[in-house]
Write an enzyme that holds these catalytic residues in place. Structure first.
Site, PDB file in Angstrom:
ATOM      1  N   GLU A  15       0.819  -1.220   0.000  1.00 59.50           N
ATOM      2  CA  GLU A  15       0.000   0.000   0.000  1.00 59.50           C
ATOM      3  C   GLU A  15       0.855   1.275   0.000  1.00 59.50           C
ATOM      4  OE1 GLU A  15      -3.674  -0.501   2.591  1.00 59.50           O
ATOM      5  OE2 GLU A  15      -2.482  -2.202   3.264  1.00 59.50           O
ATOM      6  N   SER A 150      -6.474  -2.623   1.779  1.00 63.32           N
ATOM      7  CA  SER A 150      -6.825  -1.994   0.499  1.00 63.32           C
ATOM      8  C   SER A 150      -7.361  -2.997  -0.525  1.00 63.32           C
ATOM      9  CB  SER A 150      -5.622  -1.254  -0.095  1.00 63.32           C
ATOM     10  OG  SER A 150      -5.292  -0.141   0.697  1.00 63.32           O
ATOM     11  N   TYR A 216      -9.332   3.875  -4.582  1.00 59.59           N
ATOM     12  CA  TYR A 216      -8.309   4.907  -4.778  1.00 59.59           C
ATOM     13  C   TYR A 216      -8.261   5.543  -6.165  1.00 59.59           C
ATOM     14  CZ  TYR A 216      -6.776   2.740  -0.479  1.00 59.59           C
ATOM     15  OH  TYR A 216      -6.742   2.237   0.791  1.00 59.59           O
ATOM     16  N   ARG A 255     -11.191   3.069  11.782  1.00 59.91           N
ATOM     17  CA  ARG A 255     -12.373   2.949  10.929  1.00 59.91           C
ATOM     18  C   ARG A 255     -12.842   1.508  10.946  1.00 59.91           C
ATOM     19  NH1 ARG A 255     -10.730   3.296   5.437  1.00 59.91           N
ATOM     20  NH2 ARG A 255     -11.671   1.242   5.182  1.00 59.91           N
ATOM     21  N   ASP A 257     -15.264  -1.321   9.245  1.00 62.70           N
ATOM     22  CA  ASP A 257     -16.002  -1.627   8.018  1.00 62.70           C
ATOM     23  C   ASP A 257     -17.042  -2.703   8.297  1.00 62.70           C
ATOM     24  OD1 ASP A 257     -14.353   0.168   6.767  1.00 62.70           O
ATOM     25  OD2 ASP A 257     -13.001  -1.349   5.951  1.00 62.70           O
ATOM     26  N   GLU A 270     -13.850  -5.633   9.245  1.00 61.18           N
ATOM     27  CA  GLU A 270     -12.496  -5.414   9.764  1.00 61.18           C
ATOM     28  C   GLU A 270     -12.388  -4.026  10.369  1.00 61.18           C
ATOM     29  OE1 GLU A 270      -9.358  -4.879   6.791  1.00 61.18           O
ATOM     30  OE2 GLU A 270     -10.913  -4.846   5.248  1.00 61.18           O
ATOM     31  N   ASN A 272      -9.637  -0.771  10.496  1.00 62.13           N
ATOM     32  CA  ASN A 272      -8.415  -0.145   9.981  1.00 62.13           C
ATOM     33  C   ASN A 272      -7.891   0.805  11.048  1.00 62.13           C
ATOM     34  OD1 ASN A 272      -8.231  -0.800   6.883  1.00 62.13           O
ATOM     35  ND2 ASN A 272     -10.384  -0.486   7.371  1.00 62.13           N
ATOM     36  N   GLY A 276      -6.906   5.337   5.283  1.00 62.66           N
ATOM     37  CA  GLY A 276      -6.474   6.247   4.232  1.00 62.66           C
ATOM     38  C   GLY A 276      -6.889   7.680   4.512  1.00 62.66           C
TER      39      GLY A 276
END
Length: 306
Positions: A15, A150, A216, A255, A257, A270, A272, A276
């Site tokens: 990443e 990602s 992205y 974060r 998800d 998951e 994070n 990002g």
């Protein structure tokens, strides 16, 4: 004297490119907030020298292995340098999707049914045995490496004949792979800042799922914030996200998800711990809805560093 802040970016993980974008955005935001910040690419700079270079605090804008898996956090603990985000254990745990699921499962939190395979099992099972192994999940499936972020190495499997190819792809990135039941409902993400839950975001990718390109590169991915949930569902999602976050001992910011099935039930995907922070990124979007500018957001994240 003003604190000297290192924004760690780039690195050597899969990443790297995203991290460079995140780091530059964070750096600009911190400078806008009046903070004495400098970008440091860990690919070229040994982090063990941060303290002798006069840095007082670290903003981690690295993604993936070596940046959000507990390795870097351990070095910074040893150097006694305060850093943003979760500590060593939470960072290591959240980077491992399988062990994250095992913790949530033990606590009775909702997760999608799954099968875990390691490389040795994959190499000894015949294609027929593999199909039998996941038959209880039913089709379609999603196959993903346990330790990549990602959406690297992820594939959707609609037919049993596609499973072998999807596993080969996933095992190119990791020695542990998860095969999960495909959930056809919408995907949500919930940003957490300190102990505050920011408004949820509903994600509508242009393709089959929210992959690397959708995250992205694509301008066709749609994001809805507010997400369109009822007040009751929004509160339910916020409570679930915070519970999942604390179960893994996460701190600072992160974060969570989540997927929703056709019946409206939420399932955790998951966490994070170093999300990002690019122009396409979700935490800045949720923060805007919450009333925080980008520079206010990064300054708040830095303030939470310990």
């Amino acid at each position: 004297m003003a604190e000297k802040v290192a924004v760690l970016l780039g690195g050597t993980s899969a990443e790297r490119e995203v991290s460079l974008l995140s780091g530059q955005a964070v750096l600009a935001g911190l400078k806008e907030a009046g903070i004495d910040a400098y970008g440091v690419d860990t690919k070229d700079f040994p982090v063990t020298q941060l303290k002798e270079q006069g840095f007082d605090k670290v903003f981690i804008a690295l993604h993936g292995r070596g940046g959000e898996d507990g390795t870097l956090q351990g070095v910074l603990e040893f150097l006694q340098l305060p850093y943003t985000g979760s500590g060593v254990m939470a960072s290591a745990l959240t980077m491992d999707k399988l062990r994250t699921k095992l913790v949530w499962q033990a606590l009775g939190l909702p997760i999608s049914p799954y099968v875990a395979l390691n490389r040795q099992q994959f190499e000894t099972l015949s294609p027929e045995e593999l199909v039998a192994c996941v038959a209880k999940l039913g089709l379609p499936l999603i196959v993903k490496p346990s330790h990549e972020g990602s959406s690297v190495g992820m594939s959707k499997v609609d037919h049993a004949s596609e499973l072998q190819k999807a596993l080969v792809e996933a095992f190119q990135h990791d020695s542990d792979v998860l095969i999960e039941k495909w959930l056809s409902g919408p995907e949500f993400t919930v940003a957490i800042l300190g102990d505050e839950v920011l408004p949820s975001i509903r994600i509508q990718p242009p393709g089959v799922f929210y992959d690397y390109d959708a995250k992205y590169l694509s301008d066709k991915t749609q994001y809805f914030c507010p997400s369109g949930l009822s007040d009751e569902s929004e509160q339910q999602l916020a409570a679930l996200a915070l519970q999942a976050y604390h179960a893994l001992d996460c701190s600072g910011w992160g974060r969570v998800d989540v997927m929703q099935d056709r019946d409206g039930h939420f399932y955790l995907l998951e966490v994070n711990t170093s999300p990002g922070m690019t122009s396409h990124s979700l935490v800045p979007m949720a923060a805007r809805q919450y009333g925080l500018s980008f520079s206010q957001l990064v300054a708040r994240i830095l303030m939470l560093a310990d």
